[in-house]
Design an enzyme around this catalytic site. Structure first.
Site, mmCIF file in Angstrom:
data_model
loop_
_atom_site.group_PDB
_atom_site.id
_atom_site.type_symbol
_atom_site.label_atom_id
_atom_site.label_comp_id
_atom_site.label_asym_id
_atom_site.label_seq_id
_atom_site.Cartn_x
_atom_site.Cartn_y
_atom_site.Cartn_z
ATOM 1 N N CYS A 110 0.897 -1.162 0.000
ATOM 2 C CA CYS A 110 0.000 0.000 0.000
ATOM 3 C C CYS A 110 0.930 1.205 0.000
ATOM 4 O O CYS A 110 1.557 1.501 1.017
ATOM 5 C CB CYS A 110 -0.917 0.021 1.217
ATOM 6 S SG CYS A 110 -1.988 1.487 1.205
ATOM 7 N N CYS A 113 -0.384 4.255 2.538
ATOM 8 C CA CYS A 113 -0.444 4.096 3.997
ATOM 9 C C CYS A 113 -0.133 2.647 4.339
ATOM 10 O O CYS A 113 0.982 2.204 4.149
ATOM 11 C CB CYS A 113 -1.789 4.553 4.536
ATOM 12 S SG CYS A 113 -3.196 3.729 3.764
ATOM 13 N N SER A 114 -1.114 1.920 4.804
ATOM 14 C CA SER A 114 -0.887 0.507 5.125
ATOM 15 C C SER A 114 -2.183 -0.278 5.010
ATOM 16 O O SER A 114 -2.503 -1.085 5.872
ATOM 17 C CB SER A 114 -0.297 0.364 6.530
ATOM 18 O OG SER A 114 -1.160 0.926 7.488
ATOM 19 N N CYS A 115 -2.952 -0.056 3.932
ATOM 20 C CA CYS A 115 -4.178 -0.825 3.711
ATOM 21 C C CYS A 115 -3.822 -2.306 3.675
ATOM 22 O O CYS A 115 -2.903 -2.718 2.964
ATOM 23 C CB CYS A 115 -4.844 -0.393 2.404
ATOM 24 S SG CYS A 115 -5.430 1.310 2.428
#
Length: 178
Positions: A110, A113-115
């Site tokens: 991602c 961000c950090s999906c």
């Protein structure tokens, strides 16, 4: 404060709290104050989130390895396949399962961000959220994989897929021999 055991405790407080945690706490307090969320609802959601485990994703993969019909359904609609096994795929609108094969190896990142498919795999590992991983996975996926001890033959295509707020990816690894 007295309690039933006799050892000291550090006081619980916010001293030394990281700036990001302080902002999150302040935002939470404001949302509660404005009636946008309630404390109990937030607590329930956090409890649900931290109860997620990679074992759920492993169940999907193991079933796909032994049941070709399920594997086809998983690759067609991962959300429905998870529900078929009684697993909660979480709030992500779309969950996509990708299959690693002799010809293609997938890397998920991602970049913003950090999906991550937390409902099926638990919280993301710290490295997944790191800026070095998020940037290098795009332009040097083979190098990143090698750092994890995974060497991909030159003849295998490495596909990088970017998770978003709307799509989460789950990779079905190749089944090991035996």
């Amino acid at each position: 404060m007295s309690h039933d055991h006799d050892h000291p405790h550090e006081p619980i407080g916010t001293e030394g709290e990281p700036a990001a945690a302080a902002r999150a706490r302040a935002l939470h307090e404001l949302l509660v104050e404005k009636g946008v969320v309630d404390r109990e609802g937030v607590r329930r959601r956090i409890d649900w989130l931290v109860s997620r485990t990679p074992a759920d994703g492993a169940r999907l993969v193991a079933r796909a390895w032994v049941d070709p019909g399920f594997k086809a359904r998983l690759l067609d609609d991962a959300r429905a396949a998870a529900l078929e096994l009684g697993l909660d795929p979480g709030p992500s609108p779309v969950v996509v399962a990708l299959e690693n094969t002799e010809a293609v190896h997938h890397v998920v990142v991602c970049t913003l961000c950090s999906c991550y498919p937390r409902a099926l795999l638990g919280p993301p590992p710290d490295w997944y959220k790191s800026l070095p991983y998020r940037s290098r996975a795009v332009f040097d996926p083979r190098g990143v994989l090698e750092e994890f001890g995974v060497e991909i033959d030159e003849g295998v295509e490495v596909r990088v897929v970017d998770s978003t707020a709307d799509i989460r990816y789950l990779v079905v690894p190749q089944r090991p021999a035996g």
